[in-house]
Design an enzyme around this catalytic site. Structure first.
Site, PDB file in Angstrom:
ATOM      1  N   HIS B  56       0.886  -1.306  -0.083  1.00  0.00           N
ATOM      2  CA  HIS B  56      -0.100   0.017   0.113  1.00  0.00           C
ATOM      3  C   HIS B  56       0.727   1.406  -0.051  1.00  0.00           C
ATOM      4  O   HIS B  56       0.172   2.363   0.290  1.00  0.00           O
ATOM      5  CB  HIS B  56      -0.855  -0.028   1.145  1.00  0.00           C
ATOM      6  CG  HIS B  56      -1.714  -1.149   1.529  1.00  0.00           C
ATOM      7  ND1 HIS B  56      -2.480  -1.630   0.575  1.00  0.00           N
ATOM      8  CD2 HIS B  56      -1.931  -2.055   2.553  1.00  0.00           C
ATOM      9  CE1 HIS B  56      -3.505  -2.717   0.797  1.00  0.00           C
ATOM     10  NE2 HIS B  56      -2.764  -3.066   2.207  1.00  0.00           N
ATOM     11  N   LYS B 104      -5.747  -0.374  10.786  1.00  0.00           N
ATOM     12  CA  LYS B 104      -6.946  -0.224   9.777  1.00  0.00           C
ATOM     13  C   LYS B 104      -7.953  -1.524  10.013  1.00  0.00           C
ATOM     14  O   LYS B 104      -7.099  -2.222  10.635  1.00  0.00           O
ATOM     15  CB  LYS B 104      -6.501  -0.338   8.194  1.00  0.00           C
ATOM     16  CG  LYS B 104      -5.464   0.646   7.912  1.00  0.00           C
ATOM     17  CD  LYS B 104      -5.104   0.645   6.582  1.00  0.00           C
ATOM     18  CE  LYS B 104      -4.268  -0.449   6.022  1.00  0.00           C
ATOM     19  NZ  LYS B 104      -3.052  -0.752   6.697  1.00  0.00           N
ATOM     20  N   HIS B 219      -7.323  -4.594  -0.880  1.00  0.00           N
ATOM     21  CA  HIS B 219      -6.417  -5.764  -1.404  1.00  0.00           C
ATOM     22  C   HIS B 219      -7.161  -6.642  -2.480  1.00  0.00           C
ATOM     23  O   HIS B 219      -7.167  -7.788  -2.723  1.00  0.00           O
ATOM     24  CB  HIS B 219      -6.373  -6.911  -0.312  1.00  0.00           C
ATOM     25  CG  HIS B 219      -6.079  -6.156   1.017  1.00  0.00           C
ATOM     26  ND1 HIS B 219      -6.971  -5.617   1.863  1.00  0.00           N
ATOM     27  CD2 HIS B 219      -4.919  -5.924   1.583  1.00  0.00           C
ATOM     28  CE1 HIS B 219      -6.166  -5.204   2.906  1.00  0.00           C
ATOM     29  NE2 HIS B 219      -4.905  -5.211   2.547  1.00  0.00           N
TER      30      HIS B 219
END
Lengths: 333, 333
Positions: B56, B104, B219
């Site tokens: 990320h 997260k 993802h």
């Protein structure tokens, strides 16, 4: 073709609307497609103008701001801006000390900037000097270029020369510095995939799952050869060795090392490549004074990367460290 | 699969070598895969730790530095870091005022950070508080998540809460602020292509040339639905309207507007999308106090984008404007 656009014909105009809204410190002349600084003018400062085809963002519009460019002309995707745009930009940034054009070596760009310089001088009396970047060691001539192509060194040059203009150097000194940076820098890139130009609607070139284009240009122009896919370590060798041999760089030299993504390659992979580049430089006894890793001169959605090395003395490193405040590069300000 | 890597098994370790070399102001604990600040420690400052699966970037390692995170734990690609990494990070940043974990909302991350908080507290007595981000309005539960997924607001939260920690707020105040930011922010994304996880070697999902995944996770998790390819204007509506309806945002609100690229989408397209997002916000009477456009929380090489809106009062805007100096975000310092 899958792109976040409204219409291939309006993509640059649409993006300029977004750029203006995203960066309140910038202004956009939409008629002429010129991005320019909105902060206070500095009488007696040399104006820096660059530009070229769009599709290489953040280059050039993203490098407008304190300590870097004063204005950037946005051509259509992979297409030179026209002289009218450059004349408009020249007028916007003329603060009485002349204007330096930073031009990547592509035939259309060079011709149009040259024409613009003459016309702006004739019309307004402003003195315009042009410096052309041609740092790509991959090939001598290419699809859109007589001589070598201008690529990654353009980013470093805009930063360094921008700092020199900001500190008040005159036009001749700024132009000389620009030529020094170009002369001290070399680059080479490789592509894993093609890019897709919106107006074309399909990939610029075909490439197999097991091969890559070594020495690719930033518009997808052919490079030196198709080679088999390789590890990051091998890619670093394929890119760094020709760059080192060309100047040549030697043991004891210090460089600014720039690993650039072509738009479709994630940052994670650029860090892997950067480590391999550093290892090779270490083996050659070349020190890294400063580094830059990221997507700075891109080719739309192309997967791939380029390496630029700039032999950097104390003057260049000092100017590199000077404050800069642009969308694409920002520190110390 | 065409990637600039040496080996799928070493891609994170290799990238961390490059990150350490590229940013002399950062340090890397390679054994624990923790990126942390190398500048002077500030006794009495709350330590901010985040982390998650890699892939990320620049999140999270690229947000370590003055005014943002103190440390980031890098898991393998799309895989939670393990508690040992988080404990190591906690020890590295503990300056006597406690540690805030920014997590997260993915099941593995939440569980491992929770375990790490308890173990670090038991071992060293440090007080650890956890704040979970869950701003993605697309779906309620998802492949790796009970409840909503944490996405774009995480970037804004790390910046804003980092500024508050820097100005000396205590752990309870910093945690309360973090919950406020998460509560005030909403996001949604869409994908034009899949990403390819190096260890898998093939795209995470199949998608046709004429469709996109609306509400995709970072993802590649499924979103709300497959919809036909659309214009940037339509994409903006598909992303912004559900976000606005969810909080809800209303006329007269001011927001920090964040248009994020998922890794494979060029900046040019993000500007086009940003303009369309702004137009919709204008129609709703929502003012944009600050904006952020670029690739900040990515999904490897996925083409696509997300929109995050954060309802921002003067406190949040002031903290947003405070100096920050990290590889990914930098201004005023």
């Amino acid at each position: 073709m899958k792109k976040i656009i409204n219409d291939p014909d309006t993509v640059v105009a649409d993006a300029l609307l977004g750029i203006e809204e995203a960066y309140p410190q910038l202004r956009v002349d939409h008629e002429n497609k010129v991005v320019y600084r909105g902060d206070e003018r500095r009488p007696g400062k040399v104006g820096l103008v660059s530009g070229g085809g769009s599709g290489h963002e953040p280059l050039h519009g993203g490098f407008v701001g304190l300590g870097m460019l004063d204005a950037a002309c946005a051509g259509e995707v992979f297409t030179s801006p026209v002289p009218d745009q450059m004349i408009a930009a020249t007028k916007l940034v003329d603060d009485g000390a002349g204007v330096l054009q930073i031009v990547k070596n592509y035939t259309g760009d060079v011709m149009n900037f040259e024409m613009a310089a003459e016309m702006a001088a004739a019309e307004t009396g402003v003195e315009v000097v042009s410096v052309v970047t041609d740092d790509d060691v991959a090939v001598q001539d290419s699809t859109f270029t007589a001589g070598r192509r201008g690529v990654g060194v353009t980013v470093l040059l805009e930063k360094i020369v921008g700092a020199a203009a900001e500190e008040g150097r005159d036009l001749a000194a700024v132009a000389e510095l620009a030529r020094k940076v170009n002369g001290n820098g070399r680059s080479m890139g490789l592509a894993l995939t093609s890019c897709t130009v919106p107006a074309a609607g399909k990939p610029t070139f075909e490439i197999g799952e097991d091969e890559m284009e070594l020495g690719v240009g930033i518009h997808g122009e052919p490079g030196r050869e198709r080679v088999p896919m390789a590890s990051a370590k091998e890619m670093a060798q394929l890119l760094v060795e020709p760059v080192l041999a060309d100047l040549p760089f030697g043991s004891g030299d210090g460089v600014i090392a720039f690993v650039n993504g072509l738009g479709g390659t994630p940052l994670l992979e650029l860090y892997v490549l950067y480590h391999e580049v550093r290892s090779i430089l270490d083996q050659h006894g070349i020190g890294v004074a400063r580094s830059l890793v990221g997507n700075y001169i891109t080719s739309l959605d192309m997967a791939g990367a380029s390496v630029t090395l700039l032999k950097a003395d104390d003057e260049l490193v000092g100017l590199w460290d000077a404050p800069v405040s642009t969308p694409g590069l920002r520190w110390g300000a």
